[in-house]
Design a protein around this motif. Structure first.
Motif, PDB file in Angstrom:
ATOM      1  N   PRO A 368       0.903  -0.743  -0.057  1.00  0.00           N
ATOM      2  CA  PRO A 368      -0.331  -0.307  -0.172  1.00  0.00           C
ATOM      3  C   PRO A 368       1.057   1.252  -0.230  1.00  0.00           C
ATOM      4  CG  PRO A 368       0.276  -1.138   2.429  1.00  0.00           C
ATOM      5  CD  PRO A 368       0.657  -1.774   1.046  1.00  0.00           C
ATOM      6  N   PRO A 369       0.451   2.325  -0.462  1.00  0.00           N
ATOM      7  CA  PRO A 369       1.019   3.426  -0.889  1.00  0.00           C
ATOM      8  C   PRO A 369       0.979   4.374   0.341  1.00  0.00           C
ATOM      9  CG  PRO A 369      -1.027   3.564  -1.254  1.00  0.00           C
ATOM     10  CD  PRO A 369      -0.686   2.497  -1.372  1.00  0.00           C
ATOM     11  N   ALA A 370       2.189   5.209   0.606  1.00  0.00           N
ATOM     12  CA  ALA A 370       1.990   6.051   2.081  1.00  0.00           C
ATOM     13  C   ALA A 370       1.510   7.319   1.655  1.00  0.00           C
ATOM     14  CB  ALA A 370       3.028   6.056   2.603  1.00  0.00           C
ATOM     15  N   SER A 371       1.265   8.197   3.162  1.00  0.00           N
ATOM     16  CA  SER A 371       0.596   9.152   2.833  1.00  0.00           C
ATOM     17  C   SER A 371       1.303   9.533   2.260  1.00  0.00           C
ATOM     18  CB  SER A 371       0.290   9.310   4.539  1.00  0.00           C
ATOM     19  OG  SER A 371       1.388   9.830   4.853  1.00  0.00           O
ATOM     20  N   GLY A 372       2.521  10.283   2.499  1.00  0.00           N
ATOM     21  CA  GLY A 372       3.026  10.552   1.737  1.00  0.00           C
ATOM     22  C   GLY A 372       3.430  11.103   0.074  1.00  0.00           C
ATOM     23  N   GLU A 373       3.064   9.277   0.174  1.00  0.00           N
ATOM     24  CA  GLU A 373       3.378   9.082  -1.545  1.00  0.00           C
ATOM     25  C   GLU A 373       2.089   9.848  -2.264  1.00  0.00           C
ATOM     26  OE1 GLU A 373       3.480   5.226  -5.067  1.00  0.00           O
ATOM     27  OE2 GLU A 373       4.385   5.174  -2.629  1.00  0.00           O
ATOM     28  N   LEU A 374       0.658   9.838  -1.404  1.00  0.00           N
ATOM     29  CA  LEU A 374      -0.450  10.736  -2.086  1.00  0.00           C
ATOM     30  C   LEU A 374      -0.382  12.029  -2.163  1.00  0.00           C
ATOM     31  CD1 LEU A 374      -3.027   8.181  -0.152  1.00  0.00           C
ATOM     32  CD2 LEU A 374      -1.657   7.809  -2.132  1.00  0.00           C
ATOM     33  N   VAL A 375       0.074  12.335  -0.738  1.00  0.00           N
ATOM     34  CA  VAL A 375       0.167  13.731  -0.812  1.00  0.00           C
ATOM     35  C   VAL A 375       1.191  14.389  -2.171  1.00  0.00           C
ATOM     36  CG1 VAL A 375       1.694  15.417   0.265  1.00  0.00           C
ATOM     37  CG2 VAL A 375       0.434  13.412   1.622  1.00  0.00           C
ATOM     38  N   GLU A 385      -8.236  22.174  -6.223  1.00  0.00           N
ATOM     39  CA  GLU A 385      -8.841  21.320  -6.510  1.00  0.00           C
ATOM     40  C   GLU A 385      -8.580  19.795  -6.328  1.00  0.00           C
ATOM     41  OE1 GLU A 385     -12.869  24.096  -6.034  1.00  0.00           O
ATOM     42  OE2 GLU A 385     -12.565  22.607  -7.646  1.00  0.00           O
ATOM     43  N   VAL A 386      -8.874  18.683  -5.503  1.00  0.00           N
ATOM     44  CA  VAL A 386      -8.118  17.824  -5.697  1.00  0.00           C
ATOM     45  C   VAL A 386      -9.906  16.683  -5.265  1.00  0.00           C
ATOM     46  CG1 VAL A 386      -6.849  15.770  -5.576  1.00  0.00           C
ATOM     47  CG2 VAL A 386      -5.959  17.655  -6.102  1.00  0.00           C
ATOM     48  N   MET A 387      -9.778  15.678  -6.432  1.00  0.00           N
ATOM     49  CA  MET A 387     -10.615  14.311  -5.683  1.00  0.00           C
ATOM     50  C   MET A 387      -9.296  13.088  -5.519  1.00  0.00           C
ATOM     51  SD  MET A 387     -13.749  16.177  -5.465  1.00  0.00           S
ATOM     52  CE  MET A 387     -14.746  16.632  -6.533  1.00  0.00           C
ATOM     53  N   LEU A 388     -10.198  13.178  -4.327  1.00  0.00           N
ATOM     54  CA  LEU A 388      -9.229  11.796  -4.261  1.00  0.00           C
ATOM     55  C   LEU A 388      -9.316  10.600  -3.993  1.00  0.00           C
ATOM     56  CD1 LEU A 388      -6.197  10.328  -3.286  1.00  0.00           C
ATOM     57  CD2 LEU A 388      -6.025  11.654  -0.895  1.00  0.00           C
ATOM     58  N   LEU A 389      -9.380   9.388  -4.556  1.00  0.00           N
ATOM     59  CA  LEU A 389     -10.316   8.384  -4.654  1.00  0.00           C
ATOM     60  C   LEU A 389      -8.897   6.816  -4.421  1.00  0.00           C
ATOM     61  CD1 LEU A 389     -11.999   9.748  -6.604  1.00  0.00           C
ATOM     62  CD2 LEU A 389     -12.327   7.826  -7.841  1.00  0.00           C
ATOM     63  N   PRO A 390      -9.263   6.738  -3.467  1.00  0.00           N
ATOM     64  CA  PRO A 390      -9.016   5.058  -2.417  1.00  0.00           C
ATOM     65  C   PRO A 390      -8.799   3.843  -2.494  1.00  0.00           C
ATOM     66  CG  PRO A 390     -10.040   6.724  -0.292  1.00  0.00           C
ATOM     67  CD  PRO A 390     -10.108   6.549  -1.894  1.00  0.00           C
ATOM     68  N   ASN A 391      -9.639   4.016  -2.974  1.00  0.00           N
ATOM     69  CA  ASN A 391     -10.202   2.665  -3.907  1.00  0.00           C
ATOM     70  C   ASN A 391      -9.693   1.332  -3.035  1.00  0.00           C
ATOM     71  OD1 ASN A 391     -11.580   4.060  -5.764  1.00  0.00           O
ATOM     72  ND2 ASN A 391      -9.928   3.205  -7.080  1.00  0.00           N
ATOM     73  N   ASP A 392      -9.753   1.493  -1.912  1.00  0.00           N
ATOM     74  CA  ASP A 392      -9.436   0.294  -0.323  1.00  0.00           C
ATOM     75  C   ASP A 392      -9.621   0.798   0.816  1.00  0.00           C
ATOM     76  OD1 ASP A 392      -8.447  -1.296   0.870  1.00  0.00           O
ATOM     77  OD2 ASP A 392      -6.624  -1.645  -0.495  1.00  0.00           O
ATOM     78  N   LEU A 395      -7.228   1.495   3.316  1.00  0.00           N
ATOM     79  CA  LEU A 395      -6.018   3.258   3.270  1.00  0.00           C
ATOM     80  C   LEU A 395      -6.935   4.413   4.161  1.00  0.00           C
ATOM     81  CD1 LEU A 395      -4.870   3.092  -1.010  1.00  0.00           C
ATOM     82  CD2 LEU A 395      -3.723   2.444   1.606  1.00  0.00           C
ATOM     83  N   ARG A 396      -8.090   4.340   3.797  1.00  0.00           N
ATOM     84  CA  ARG A 396      -8.995   5.758   4.225  1.00  0.00           C
ATOM     85  C   ARG A 396      -8.342   6.001   5.607  1.00  0.00           C
ATOM     86  NH1 ARG A 396     -10.171   0.804   6.792  1.00  0.00           N
ATOM     87  NH2 ARG A 396     -11.183   0.898   9.522  1.00  0.00           N
ATOM     88  N   ALA A 400      -6.764   9.992   4.267  1.00  0.00           N
ATOM     89  CA  ALA A 400      -7.440  10.911   4.740  1.00  0.00           C
ATOM     90  C   ALA A 400      -6.349  11.896   6.154  1.00  0.00           C
ATOM     91  CB  ALA A 400      -8.060  10.950   6.511  1.00  0.00           C
ATOM     92  N   ALA A 401      -5.299  11.568   5.995  1.00  0.00           N
ATOM     93  CA  ALA A 401      -3.912  11.877   6.759  1.00  0.00           C
ATOM     94  C   ALA A 401      -3.465  12.973   5.186  1.00  0.00           C
ATOM     95  CB  ALA A 401      -3.287  10.887   6.888  1.00  0.00           C
ATOM     96  N   ALA A 402      -3.501  11.913   3.855  1.00  0.00           N
ATOM     97  CA  ALA A 402      -2.702  12.653   2.821  1.00  0.00           C
ATOM     98  C   ALA A 402      -3.415  14.071   2.234  1.00  0.00           C
ATOM     99  CB  ALA A 402      -2.738  11.836   1.696  1.00  0.00           C
ATOM    100  N   ALA A 403      -5.148  13.550   2.346  1.00  0.00           N
ATOM    101  CA  ALA A 403      -5.737  15.367   2.173  1.00  0.00           C
ATOM    102  C   ALA A 403      -5.709  16.456   2.858  1.00  0.00           C
ATOM    103  CB  ALA A 403      -6.850  14.207   2.356  1.00  0.00           C
ATOM    104  N   GLU A 404      -5.444  15.602   4.409  1.00  0.00           N
ATOM    105  CA  GLU A 404      -5.243  16.887   5.182  1.00  0.00           C
ATOM    106  C   GLU A 404      -4.063  17.473   4.906  1.00  0.00           C
ATOM    107  OE1 GLU A 404      -6.339  19.514   8.041  1.00  0.00           O
ATOM    108  OE2 GLU A 404      -7.831  17.856   8.091  1.00  0.00           O
ATOM    109  N   ALA A 405      -2.972  17.358   4.866  1.00  0.00           N
ATOM    110  CA  ALA A 405      -1.335  17.583   4.414  1.00  0.00           C
ATOM    111  C   ALA A 405      -1.751  18.009   3.484  1.00  0.00           C
ATOM    112  CB  ALA A 405      -0.384  16.617   4.136  1.00  0.00           C
ATOM    113  N   ALA A 406      -2.661  17.669   2.267  1.00  0.00           N
ATOM    114  CA  ALA A 406      -3.015  18.846   1.403  1.00  0.00           C
ATOM    115  C   ALA A 406      -3.382  20.393   1.340  1.00  0.00           C
ATOM    116  CB  ALA A 406      -3.231  18.267   0.217  1.00  0.00           C
ATOM    117  N   ARG A 407      -4.075  20.305   2.468  1.00  0.00           N
ATOM    118  CA  ARG A 407      -4.829  21.201   2.384  1.00  0.00           C
ATOM    119  C   ARG A 407      -4.731  21.768   3.698  1.00  0.00           C
ATOM    120  NH1 ARG A 407      -9.530  16.958   5.040  1.00  0.00           N
ATOM    121  NH2 ARG A 407     -10.178  16.644   3.084  1.00  0.00           N
TER     122      ARG A 407
END
Length: 555
Positions: A368-375, A385-392, A395-396, A400-407
């Motif tokens: 699985p990817p790390a949150s840093g990879e999603l960021v 604006e970004v729609m993030l689809l984890p599909n698993d 990975l919730r 969520a951590a990646a989304a918060e970091a990007a915000r």
């Protein structure tokens, strides 16, 4: 009280290392002058350890279902593998090799009643040697020197040390002493008046190991300034946090950093090393057993990737362009209004999502990817604006951590709660950039929620499930994440799962076939739906390699 070096200690080590690197990340980034003043060594080390920590947690979760705990070999092996697949930059790649070196000793010589001090000492010695083997042209005054000093100090204490905590603390102290001496060994550090950034990260890592084994958390800051800066550094500017600024230390060099994972044999990698060494510098190749992490700085990024293709199968390719001031910038289009970032497992699914306009984060089963990879993927989408689809569903929290970091970086992110790739396909199908951000998020979430999902998998061992006891080799039909059908044949199981899902109604069936799905399976399922369920349409996609044997979506 001292804690034995076991799987639990490795888990604690990961947590403490993340905390330490989190505290030191900005300071380490600020003193990053070698091999390129790109200001990201602390961040790269943090993301590498984050990936390692996720792999260790996955190892513990895998044993939890069997009511067991992993052994030391499993835990340290998971840590090394996680670091390998998630390694970032030159420093992260070297760290992955260091952990692999430790694993070679700890996994091969695991005792029955705790790891003795001498074994940890040998593991640190092997780790130091492994880092030199990974680097094409080793340079003293870097993390390599610090790793060797740590191993030397560990060996001096191993004979009389009462426990591994004492050895780890000696290694940490030896590393700190060596780190302070790095400005006198490497001219670029002396001119900047700082110690080696990669060495700083290793000191933080070894401090976390000593804390995990001793049970005494020190949280001491890592020294970043040189004890006696050379005269050239006297007028250097300082960064906002008081660390010397690094821009002045940049020297001309290759234009691109190229990183990728590579599936290849030992002989092919030997030839690849020689090829890449002729193309650029800062070459580090780590790994083994068919999986490698390649890092190099080059002017011709395409040639570096082509060399990987000739050697085997490169994937997770990242190309970063160095700017004139020594920093980095991704080759990127103009800022877009809105983008979609999707996590996918399966090469065919990745192509499908990219054709739909999404940026994909491709993963393999069990990685699985790390949150840093999603960021990073969100950043590379270059959108407001970004729609993030984890599909698993697993990975919730990561998403969520990646989304918060990007915000925090000014990007508006909507986390669409997709639990399967077929839900992601449904969400992508209704995505419209002309709508407002909130309306688009609601529409995509609704489409995903209206899609029931199923997956067919092959059981790896005997286990209790909601559908009864399965045996190794049985075909499992999972509906909405729970085992609903156990069969001996993939086609029969798929038909049974389809009947159960469609018994509650549906208008559209989506089938995603993996690379190893039986020939004719799609035709059999389409015919079954056509004959038994009137007015239900079917669409078929090729999931490709790394996709499950079959994914089913019913809308």
């Amino acid at each position: 009280m001292p804690h034995p070096l076991d799987a639990a200690a490795v888990r604690a080590w990961c947590g403490l290392a993340l905390e330490a690197l989190g505290r030191e990340r900005a300071r380490i980034d600020a003193i990053n002058v070698y091999p390129v003043a790109d200001g990201d060594t602390g961040t790269n080390l943090y993301l590498t350890v984050e990936s390692a920590a996720r792999a260790v947690e996955a190892a513990f979760e895998g044993h939890a279902s069997a009511d067991t705990t992993p052994c030391l070999a499993d835990a340290i092996g998971a840590m090394a593998h996680g670091a390998l697949i998630g390694a970032r930059g030159n420093s992260g790649t070297i760290l992955a090799q260091l952990l692999r070196g430790m694993t070679e000793v700890l996994a091969a010589d695991e005792p029955g009643h705790g790891c003795p001090p001498a074994t940890l000492s040998r593991a640190l010695r092997r780790a130091a040697a492994a880092t030199y083997e990974a680097v094409a042209h080793p340079v003293e005054g870097t993390v390599l020197t610090v790793a060797t000093a740590a191993a030397d100090a560990a060996e001096r204490d191993a004979g009389t040390a009462p426990d591994t905590a004492t050895v780890a603390r000696a290694a940490h102290d030896g590393a700190r002493t060596a780190l302070r001496a790095t400005p006198g060994q490497l001219a670029v550090l002396g001119r900047a008046g700082v110690v080696d950034a990669g060495g700083c990260g290793l000191v933080a890592l070894l401090g976390a190991l000593a804390d995990a084994l001793s049970g005494e958390v020190t949280a001491a800051p890592v020294t970043v300034r040189a004890d006696a800066p050379l005269p050239e550094a006297a007028g250097a500017a300082t960064a906002a946090d008081g660390c010397p600024a690094t821009e002045h230390a940049h020297a001309p060099g290759p234009a691109f950093e190229v990183i990728y994972l590579l599936e290849a044999g030992d002989a092919e990698v030997t030839r690849l090393r020689a090829r890449l060494d002729g193309l650029g510098d800062s070459l580090v190749v780590v790994g083994g057993d068919g999986l490698w992490h390649v890092h190099v700085h080059v002017d011709d990024a395409g040639a570096a990737v082509e060399a990987g293709i000739e050697a085997g199968r490169p994937y997770r390719i990242r190309i970063t362009h160095f700017d004139g001031a020594g920093g980095v910038r991704e080759a990127a289009p103009a800022m877009a209004a809105r983008a979609v970032v999707v996590v996918v497992s399966g090469e065919g699914l990745a192509v499908l999502c990219e054709e739909a306009g999404a940026r994909t984060v491709s993963v393999r089963p069990g990685e699985p990817p790390a949150s840093g990879e999603l960021v990073q993927a969100i950043r590379q989408a270059h959108a407001r604006e970004v729609m993030l689809l984890p599909n698993d569903p697993e990975l919730r929290h990561t998403a969520a951590a990646a989304a918060e970091a990007a915000r925090t970086e000014g990007v508006r992110v909507a986390l669409i709660p997709t639990r399967s790739a077929v839900q992601g396909i449904a969400a992508l199908a209704v995505h419209e950039t002309d709508r407002s951000f909130d309306e688009d998020a609601v529409a995509m979430t609704s489409a995903a929620g209206a899609t029931r999902y199923a997956e067919l998998a092959v059981a790896e061992r005997q286990a209790w499930t909601m559908a009864g006891v399965c045996q190794a080799g049985d075909v499992l039909g999972l509906i909405d994440g729970d085992v609903a059908v156990i069969g001996g044949d993939l086609t029969w199981t798929a038909l049974t799962v389809l009947d159960r899902m469609l018994s509650a109604g549906g208008e559209m069936v989506t089938l995603v076939l993996g690379a190893h799905a039986p020939e004719g399976l799609a035709d059999d399922l389409e015919r079954h739906v056509r004959e038994r369920f009137l007015a239900v349409d079917t669409v078929v996609y090729e999931g490709g390699r790394y996709a499950p044997p079959l994914l089913i979506g019913v809308e």
